[in-house]
Design an enzyme around this catalytic site. Structure first.
Site, PDB file in Angstrom:
ATOM      1  N   GLU A 235       3.152  43.003  50.704  1.00  0.00           N
ATOM      2  CA  GLU A 235       1.810  42.576  51.123  1.00  0.00           C
ATOM      3  C   GLU A 235       1.333  43.618  52.112  1.00  0.00           C
ATOM      4  OE1 GLU A 235      -1.109  41.808  52.457  1.00  0.00           O
ATOM      5  OE2 GLU A 235      -0.387  40.227  53.801  1.00  0.00           O
ATOM      6  N   CYS A 269      -5.078  41.242  57.534  1.00  0.00           N
ATOM      7  CA  CYS A 269      -4.931  41.981  56.274  1.00  0.00           C
ATOM      8  C   CYS A 269      -6.070  41.650  55.321  1.00  0.00           C
ATOM      9  CB  CYS A 269      -3.576  41.700  55.645  1.00  0.00           C
ATOM     10  SG  CYS A 269      -3.223  39.968  55.420  1.00  0.00           S
TER      11      CYS A 269
END
Ligand code: NDP
Length: 490
Positions: A235, A269
């Site tokens: 990720e 993110c």
């Protein structure tokens, strides 16, 4: 600071929050060995007992919410309210993972088809053993818990390496787990710098690594994992786009855009980094956005930049954007280390670093587009592909755009809302990484499918997997398969 320990600092004040061991490769390998034994014990517990323990862990974290939020605040600098929110989200995921693991992963029958008429087939998802979790500092509870909760619920033991910026939070998560599972070290935290994470990734007894961080480090982790064919979930952040269509609720869109871009000082993110606004509503949307942005201040509405080195990237992107674009809010002077006030720049060329590279700061670029289709094309022209947002009052059109967005997740008329729905998988494509945490996919990510086919009776005259098979059996097979599959679809 001795060579055997390192300090975590409060990024807002520079004060030492705690001192933690630098676990070397030997210490990491010992932790993995302990985890191996713990994994066997944990996997052998009845699923309802694992569920009970994980729900208890959830309750322990919830009861310590204030204490944990204070620690997150100290190590990251983010406001206590934001720290509370991320812990609440983590708790929701822990709850979902615990309650749904048996249903998603448990043994169930699957259809065997006409050729397998005499078979019974079952599928189940078994734990991998030891999972290594390498976590970031921006959401030190929520983000690693997206892997930890799902890996544990799937029956694995976890060795967690938190970011060197937030080791105290990582240590606390494992300590609290031990209150619910005192018998075995099913969740351990190893602390240290990059080398500690590298040792974890390189240990052949680690069956999967769940990594969250930068694309560059993900590649290094993947290279270390390649030695042992250890699979990874990566990720790696993104450059998420926010699209405002002509029929959008503009005050709501501006409000969401600002929060999605600036909250947590932009260190999210799946935070908003690029904004595309269709021509018809560009001016009124920009008015809404800049009026709101003028009232948002670093150090008051959000915290400092947690990682000092990030300031250089943010500064570079602001300089680049303001040189080529039109300043709407803030500018180079918005950087007051360790704080950065909101920066909004319009008309920055699409090929500039501020538009292409992840900034991870409270800055956005805005561009006017002909229509939503052009906005979508620009949004999709990114090496990253984590998430994005669409604002439109037309639910059908918004859903079409959302589905066509080249990302793992898209929120409509809200920002980052997918992260709070535990049943939805979380993860990206391209430079944003691969694999999924959260939801049923997130549970399966930390398992191996186990398929079993059992012959219930011999099919008379159809013993196909035998050297005694004759031409008659083959002929019957050809007739059967022609009947089943030989007709053309009209
Ligand atoms: P990194 O990718 O360098 O670090 C992420 C994690 O990996 C940390 O726990 C780090 O440990 C660990 N690590 C570092 N090197 C190795 C290695 N060789 N092997 C195994 N583990 C390793 O991110 P940074 O924290 O340095 O941030 C850099 C950039 O990453 C940011 O600017 C941002 O763009 C992006 N980022 C993205 C996040 C996301 O949510 N996707 C979260 C955080 C950052 P240690 O901290 O001890 O070095």
């Amino acid at each position: 600071m001795s060579t055997l320990t390192f300090d975590s600092l409060n990024p807002a004040t520079g004060e030492v929050v705690g001192s933690h061991p630098k676990h070397d490769a030997q210490a990491v390998h010992e932790a993995v060995a302990r985890a191996g034994a713990a994994a066997e014990w944990w996997a052998a517990l009845p699923p309802e007992e694992r569920r009970r323990r994980l729900l208890d862990y959830k309750a322990v974290i919830t009861r310590r919410l204030r204490e944990l939020a204070a620690l997150v605040h100290e190590e990251t600098g983010k406001p206590v309210g934001d720290a509370t929110l991320e812990i609440v989200l983590a708790v929701t995921h822990l709850d979902w993972a615990a309650r749904n693991a048996a249903k998603v992963l448990g043994r169930h029958r699957v259809a065997t088809g006409m050729l397998g008429l005499n078979l019974a087939a079952t599928l189940e998802y078994l734990p991998l053993g030891v999972v290594g979790v390498i976590g970031p500092w921006n959401y030190p509870v929520f983000t690693p818990m997206g892997s930890i909760a799902y890996a544990l619920a799937a029956g694995n033991a976890v060795v967690f390496k938190p970011s060197e910026l937030t080791p105290g939070v990582g240590v606390r998560l494992a300590e609290l787990f031990a209150e619910s599972v005192p018998e075995q070290p099913v969740l351990q935290t190893v602390t240290g710098l990059g080398e500690t994470g590298a040792a974890l990734a390189a240990d052949p007894r680690v069956r999967k690594v769940a990594f969250t961080g930068s694309t560059a480090t993900a590649k290094r982790v993947m290279a270390a994992c390649a030695e042992n064919l250890t699979p990874i979930v990566a990720e790696c952040g993104g450059k998420d786009a926010f699209i405002v269509d002509a029929d959008a609720d503009l005050p709501a869109a501006a409000d969401a855009c600002l929060w999605g871009a600036m909250s947590n000082a932009g260190q999210t993110c799946a935070g908003v980094e690029r904004v595309y606004v269709v021509d018809a509503v560009y001016e009124p949307f920009m008015r809404e956005l800049s009026e709101r942005a003028a009232k948002v201040k670093a150090g008051q509405d959000y915290g400092p930049i947690t990682m000092p080195a990030q300031l250089d990237i943010i500064r570079r992107h602001i300089d680049d954007a303001t040189k080529s674009g039109k300043v709407v809010t803030g500018g180079p002077d918005s950087v007051r280390a360790p704080f950065v006030d909101p920066v909004i720049v319009a008309d920055v060329p699409e090929d500039s670093p501020a538009v292409r590279e992840e900034t991870f700061g409270p800055t956005i670029t805005v561009r006017r587009t002909r229509d939503a289709q052009e906005a979508l094309e620009l949004a999709n022209a990114s090496a990253y592909g984590l998430a994005g947002t669409i604002f439109s009052r037309n639910a059908r059109r918004a859903t079409q755009l959302a589905r066509a967005m080249r990302t793992g997740m898209t929120a409509v008329n809200s920002v980052i809302s997918f992260a709070g729905v535990p049943a939805l998988p979380f993860g990206g494509i391209g430079d944003s990484g691969f694999g999924r945490i959260h939801g049923a996919d997130g549970l399966r990510e930390f398992t191996r499918p186990k398929a079993v086919s059992r012959q219930r009776f011999a099919l008379p005259g159809m013993n196909l997997t035998s050297f005694r098979r004759g031409p008659d059996e083959l002929e019957r097979l050809i007739r059967l398969v022609t009947f089943l599959h030989g007709r053309r679809k009209r």
